[in-house]
Scaffold this motif. Structure first.
Motif, PDB file in Angstrom:
ATOM      1  N   GLY A  88      23.666  14.591   3.442  1.00 49.09           N
ATOM      2  CA  GLY A  88      23.200  15.795   4.142  1.00 49.09           C
ATOM      3  C   GLY A  88      24.063  17.018   3.920  1.00 49.09           C
TER       4      GLY A  88
ATOM      5  N   PRO B 108      21.905  24.741  11.670  1.00 45.99           N
ATOM      6  CA  PRO B 108      21.569  24.214  12.998  1.00 45.99           C
ATOM      7  C   PRO B 108      20.623  23.016  12.914  1.00 45.99           C
ATOM      8  N   GLU B 109      20.720  22.134  13.875  1.00 51.25           N
ATOM      9  CA  GLU B 109      19.843  20.968  13.914  1.00 51.25           C
ATOM     10  C   GLU B 109      18.390  21.368  14.095  1.00 51.25           C
TER      11      GLU B 109
ATOM     12  N   TYR C 299      16.787  23.456  12.541  1.00 52.33           N
ATOM     13  CA  TYR C 299      16.175  23.694  11.225  1.00 52.33           C
ATOM     14  C   TYR C 299      16.446  22.548  10.262  1.00 52.33           C
ATOM     15  N   GLY C 300      16.708  21.373  10.785  1.00 52.31           N
ATOM     16  CA  GLY C 300      16.903  20.214   9.935  1.00 52.31           C
ATOM     17  C   GLY C 300      18.314  20.010   9.453  1.00 52.31           C
ATOM     18  N   GLY C 301      19.248  20.818   9.936  1.00 46.52           N
ATOM     19  CA  GLY C 301      20.634  20.692   9.518  1.00 46.52           C
ATOM     20  C   GLY C 301      21.392  19.680  10.344  1.00 46.52           C
ATOM     21  N   VAL C 302      22.683  19.553  10.035  1.00 49.42           N
ATOM     22  CA  VAL C 302      23.541  18.602  10.740  1.00 49.42           C
ATOM     23  C   VAL C 302      24.171  19.242  11.967  1.00 49.42           C
ATOM     24  N   GLY C 303      24.348  20.568  11.919  1.00 47.58           N
ATOM     25  CA  GLY C 303      24.911  21.270  13.057  1.00 47.58           C
ATOM     26  C   GLY C 303      26.418  21.288  13.104  1.00 47.58           C
ATOM     27  N   CYS C 304      27.066  21.036  11.967  1.00 48.95           N
ATOM     28  CA  CYS C 304      28.526  21.094  11.924  1.00 48.95           C
ATOM     29  C   CYS C 304      28.997  22.530  11.710  1.00 48.95           C
TER      30      CYS C 304
ATOM     31  N   SER D 106      17.466  19.833   3.402  1.00 46.32           N
ATOM     32  CA  SER D 106      17.193  18.507   2.839  1.00 46.32           C
ATOM     33  C   SER D 106      17.525  18.407   1.365  1.00 46.32           C
TER      34      SER D 106
END
Length: 439
Positions: free
Chosen positions: A52, A59-60, A62-67, A117
């Motif tokens: 990932g 941001p989560e 939008y499909g991100g991990v949010g780190c 993704s």
């Protein structure tokens, strides 16, 4: 600031290093560079789908991990160790943050999940060799670097309820293979001159060709030439680059349909400067990873290579040279980590513009480590077959794209008012002086 890494951050580093050791050795790097895309699509799928990485700092929602930026910098430090060719920098560090900062709700919802993704790759196209200026690393990016109403650069005009782009952008990282181009273009003429960002969606039939002498193999060259179209407004030319692990392209826009990113009142210069500070911190970490690896390889070699019946690493002169490199790498690592933390913490950190300083220090450390590595490897260090020259080219190539080092430091000094003369004739320091002192 807590300088210790969390268990999650350590796991990111460990997992990525294990993957790259297995799948991105020197021979794999050379093979990827010679491919049409300039990177290994299978490795990119692994980095995107399994780890990932493209969505690490998104941001989560939008499909991100949010780190945070720190995790992204740590990941790039590991990719820098292997000089792994991938669209991670162009997609996750340069393009995606601009879509997140300026895009409309619909644009974010459509593009960011695909970018996170790894399904869609992106590239930032800036006219001329002005990427460092556009990102606010070596000068004020509120000038006319996108064209300024004169010939050259990229121009945008309204047509049939939309926008059309004309012009050319060179040195576009991964521009020949990216599915989405974020293009900086000048618009407004002399009445309301300004720079806006536009989205150009690349299509399979767009013309793609090789610059004469481009460093790709015969099979890859045939594959690229086969995709050359007979027409179309977007032409992408893969250029010969000093650093083959960072593929670059020239983008030619001939009456190309484009979509405005965000709205016309968006703070484009501010978004680019914010992206530039994050990019500088990430690039600094990447350069530190490369410098650390070339130092490791050099230490391994001098322990084995014998002269006059002794390992050359036992000679005092060699020890002193390597000690100097070690100190430079560790200092650059500290600066890179602090810059990543400050960029993620935002303006309240008091060191939000230290990215350029960290990048300057890291590039200098990488150039020193690579130079010493070539010298201490002796005759083999100068050969094309040895990978030492790849690290030196990475340092030189990054300095051409994002520097040079003296301009990175000079602009940071200007922002800090380091050399301003106060009323008493002394050196005046503005509020930004803490950035200089911190790094």
């Amino acid at each position: 600031m807590d300088a210790r890494f969390t268990a999650e951050q350590e796991e990111i580093r460990r997992t990525l290093r294990e993957l790259l050791v297995k799948r991105c050795g020197p021979e794999e790097v050379r093979a990827a560079v010679r491919s049409p895309a300039g990177y290994d699509p299978a490795l990119w799928d692994a980095l995107a789908q399994q780890l990932g990485l493209p969505g690490l700092a998104l941001p989560e929602a939008y499909g991100g991990v949010g780190c945070s930026v720190t995790e992204l910098a740590l990941a790039c430090e590991e990719s820098g160790r292997a000089l792994a060719p991938s669209p991670l920098l162009s997609t996750a560090v340069l393009a995606a943050p601009l879509v997140l900062a300026l895009g409309t709700g619909a644009q974010r919802a459509e593009l960011l999940p695909r970018l996170a993704s790894g399904e869609l790759t992106a590239a930032l196209a800036v006219p001329g060799a002005r990427l460092a200026t556009a990102l606010g690393l070596v000068g004020d990016n509120r000038g006319d670097w996108s064209g300024g109403g004169r010939s050259g650069g990229v121009q945008a005009r309204r047509a049939d309820g939309g926008w059309r782009l004309y012009g050319q952008a060179a040195q576009v990282l991964d521009g020949h293979s990216a599915g989405l181009l974020v293009v900086a273009a000048h618009t407004g003429g002399f009445v309301r001159t300004r720079t806006l960002l536009f989205l150009v969606r690349a299509r399979e039939w767009d013309a793609v060709r090789l610059e004469p002498g481009a460093a790709v193999g015969a099979e890859a060259g045939a594959a690229v030439r086969a995709r050359v179209g007979s027409g179309g407004g977007l032409v992408r030319v893969r250029q010969t680059a000093l650093d083959g692990t960072r593929p670059q392209a020239r983008i030619e826009l001939r009456d190309v349909e484009a979509e405005l990113l965000g709205d016309e009142d968006a703070d484009v210069s501010g978004a680019l400067a914010g992206t530039g500070d994050v990019a500088a911190a990430v690039l600094a970490a990447e350069a530190v990873g490369a410098a650390d690896r070339v130092l490791e390889r050099t230490v391994e070699y001098v322990r084995q290579r014998e002269q006059f019946g002794r390992a050359i690493g036992s000679f005092q002169a060699v020890k002193h040279r390597l000690a100097d490199v070690y100190v430079a790498v560790q200092a650059a690592r500290s600066a890179a980590y602090y810059a990543a933390w400050a960029a993620g913490a935002g303006a309240g950190a008091g060191g939000e513009r230290v990215g350029g300083l960290a990048l300057a220090q890291a590039l200098e450390a990488l150039r020193t480590a690579a130079s010493e590595g070539i010298q201490l490897h002796g005759g083999i260090g100068f050969t094309w077959e040895h990978e030492a020259h790849l690290y030196f080219k990475r340092a030189a190539g990054d300095e051409l794209l994002f520097g040079p080092v003296h301009r990175l430091r000079g602009y940071a000094a200007d922002l800090a008012h380091l050399f301003d003369q106060g009323a008493d004739g002394g050196s005046g320091r503005g509020s930004g002086s803490r950035a200089e002192v911190a790094v």
